[in-house]
Design an enzyme around this catalytic site. Structure first.
Site, short mmCIF file in Angstrom:
data_model
loop_
_atom_site.label_atom_id
_atom_site.label_comp_id
_atom_site.label_asym_id
_atom_site.label_seq_id
_atom_site.Cartn_x
_atom_site.Cartn_y
_atom_site.Cartn_z
CG ASP A 54 -1.74 1.20 1.39
OD1 ASP A 54 -1.70 2.06 0.47
OD2 ASP A 54 -2.42 1.33 2.41
CD GLU A 133 35.07 12.89 -3.14
OE1 GLU A 133 35.79 13.23 -2.19
OE2 GLU A 133 35.05 13.49 -4.22
CD GLU A 135 32.76 15.48 3.51
OE1 GLU A 135 33.93 15.68 3.15
OE2 GLU A 135 31.94 16.40 3.71
CD GLU A 190 36.59 15.17 4.93
OE1 GLU A 190 37.04 16.25 5.37
OE2 GLU A 190 36.85 14.76 3.79
CD GLU A 197 35.48 11.95 1.53
OE1 GLU A 197 35.32 13.14 1.83
OE2 GLU A 197 36.14 11.58 0.54
CG HIS A 246 32.82 16.54 -2.85
ND1 HIS A 246 34.15 16.66 -2.54
CD2 HIS A 246 32.17 17.53 -2.19
CE1 HIS A 246 34.30 17.70 -1.72
NE2 HIS A 246 33.12 18.23 -1.48
NE ARG A 318 41.44 19.20 -3.27
CZ ARG A 318 40.96 17.96 -3.19
NH1 ARG A 318 39.81 17.71 -2.63
NH2 ARG A 318 41.68 16.95 -3.68
CD GLU A 335 35.36 16.81 -6.13
OE1 GLU A 335 36.15 17.76 -6.35
OE2 GLU A 335 35.49 16.04 -5.16
NE ARG A 337 34.80 21.71 -4.11
CZ ARG A 337 35.53 21.05 -3.20
NH1 ARG A 337 35.99 19.86 -3.47
NH2 ARG A 337 35.80 21.61 -2.04
#
Ligand code: ADP
Ligand code: MG
Ligand code: MG
Ligand code: MG
Ligand code: MG
Length: 446
Positions: A54, A133, A135, A190, A197, A246, A318, A335, A337
């Site tokens: 259901d 990735e 975390e 991390e 991570e 990421h 970064r 990537e 982020r």
């Protein structure tokens, strides 16, 4: 690898499986399951797509006339959980949700991702790959077994035990994941205290999203066994980094080669990579409600904590929204982020794929990369090079979602409507709540 019904029946016998979890994901990204005794009779029903449930009380599944739905197990997702007792093991299958008339249910996030994959195949690509990735934080439990905000370590980025006393917990998580067939590439403490991570190897997006769901289940289960609570909420604590997820993405062509790689291209990236990137950046503001779907997500997307705030991309740097990691050839990837682990992976990746394909179809160019630290630039400097902001609240993000036809189409009418309705309620409830911050700042002042 293709698993047949016969394989499953054999494993149930050989490994003494007594229960079977049929799993699927609701609109909020929560993994749901129906547990069924692994008897011959039930297995027969399950393997013939006859398992009914259901759907009316599942978030975002509600329909007006009809609540009966069917679970069609994807046999390739077969796993035997490493917990269980001497009485028998628990196994699991991830399912697609179907209507009684045999058509895929439009509100099923996994089915919706498959729809995006059909579009990708029609565009000529063989696979869309995801390396996530995720975390998370590990917090202590109180005497009653409820989670606290107290961490159990003083570790920082890549720290070792004894500072990192969550080491054993993380190692056991990795062991369990490995037993379940995950190819874990890295596991580390991390930046923030209590934050971890674990990265596992990229694979086709459907399997990768299934992996994320199983990953969260494993992390939470093993943490509990160690007297800890694991949370994937985006920003559990003010003043320290939040948790992201990421997303490393690439497209492989029919020959199985990476379509983002071109040794002769700028930065050795292909036209396809630049168009895909162009699509991602073009829709970034509008899809953020899907990649960052909670009120709390926006408390992570602030300057100073390694999370992106501005819409820009770069090679090595970064700080921006999209980074191009140095690896080339098969490992060529974008990537993203911004994504945090509260995102429903099936919805987020369907939207990201469609936005990337839109960039390819419209041959969008990516803007120039930004190799400076964006956080050191003034507002005017950012404006001069065309860098804009990500949405700053869930409210703004949901408003933007409503403006974007590509993102809406990627979700489909059913999911889009239900998602927006749910998020409007969530925002209204938050906006009306009087928080401790307001009391602290206004009660005495006025
Ligand atoms: P970071 O340097 O950002 O910490 P990680 O090494 O933690 O990156 O994670 C990189 C991720 O990218 C892994 O999940 C890896 O499997 C994945 N990856 C590698 N090649 C590809 C590819 N071609 N497509 C998608 N993901 C990839
Ligand atoms: Mg990493
Ligand atoms: Mg790394
Ligand atoms: Mg990280
Ligand atoms: Mg990363």
């Amino acid at each position: 690898m293709t698993i047949t019904p016969a394989d499953i029946l054999r494993e149930v016998k050989e490994k003494n499986v007594t229960f079977l979890r049929l799993m699927f994901t609701d609109i909020l990204g929560t993994l749901k399951n129906v547990e069924v005794p692994a008897t011959e009779e039930q297995l027969e029903k399950i393997l013939n797509n006859k398992m009914m449930f259901d759907g009316s009380s599942i978030e975002g599944f509600v329909r007006i006339n009809e609540s009966d739905m069917y679970l069609y197990p994807d046999l390739d997702t077969w796993i035997i959980f490493p917990w269980g007792d001497e009485n028998g093991k628990v196994a699991g299958l991830i399912c697609d949700v179907y209507n009684p008339d045999g058509t895929p249910f439009a509100g099923d996030p996994r089915g919706n991702l498959k729809r995006a994959l059909t579009h990708m195949e029609a565009t000529g690509f063989k696979s869309f790959n995801l390396g996530p990735e995720p975390e998370f934080f590990l917090f202590k439990l109180d005497e009653k077994g409820n989670p606290t905000l107290e961490v159990n370590d003083q570790g920082g980025y890549f720290d070792l035990a004894p500072i990192d006393s969550a080491d054993n917990t993380r190692r056991e998580i990795v062991n369990v994941l490995t037993d379940l067939g995950f190819e874990v590439e890295a596991s580390h403490h991390e930046v923030a205290v209590g934050q971890h991570e674990i990265d596992f190897k990229y694979t086709n997006v459907l399997e990768a999203c299934d992996n994320i769901q199983i990953f969260k289940l494993v992390v939470k289960t093993i943490a509990r066994e160690h007297g800890l609570y694991a949370t994937f909420m985006a920003k559990p604590k003010f003043g320290i980094n939040g948790s992201g997820m990421h997303c490393n993405m690439s497209l492989f062509n029919q020959e199985g080669n990476n379509a983002f790689y071109d040794p002769k291209g700028d930065l050795e990236l292909s036209e396809t990579a630049y168009h895909f990137l162009g699509g991602i950046l073009d829709h970034a503001y509008n899809f953020t409600a899907i990649t960052n779907p909670t009120v709390n997500s926006y408390k992570r997307l602030v300057p100073g904590y390694e999370a992106p705030v501005y819409i820009a991309w770069a090679g090595r740097n970064r700080s921006p929204l999209v980074r191009i990691p140095a690896s080339r050839g098969k490992g060529t990837r974008l990537e993203l982020r911004a994504v945090d682990p509260t995102a429903n992976p099936y919805l987020a990746l369907a939207v990201l794929l469609e936005c990337g394909l839109d960039g390819i179809e419209r041959k969008l160019d990516a803007p120039a990369p930004v190799e400076n630290n964006i956080y050191m630039m003034s507002g005017d400097e950012r404006k001069a090079v065309g860098i804009t902001d990500l949405p700053s609240t869930l409210h703004n993000a949901v408003k933007a979602l409503r403006e974007d036809e590509v993102v809406k189409a990627a979700l489909g009418e059913h999911i889009y409507t239900n998602f927006v309705a749910t998020k409007k309620v969530e925002w209204a409830s938050y906006a009306q709540f009087v928080s401790q911050w307001e009391i602290d700042n206004y009660l005495y002042l006025y």
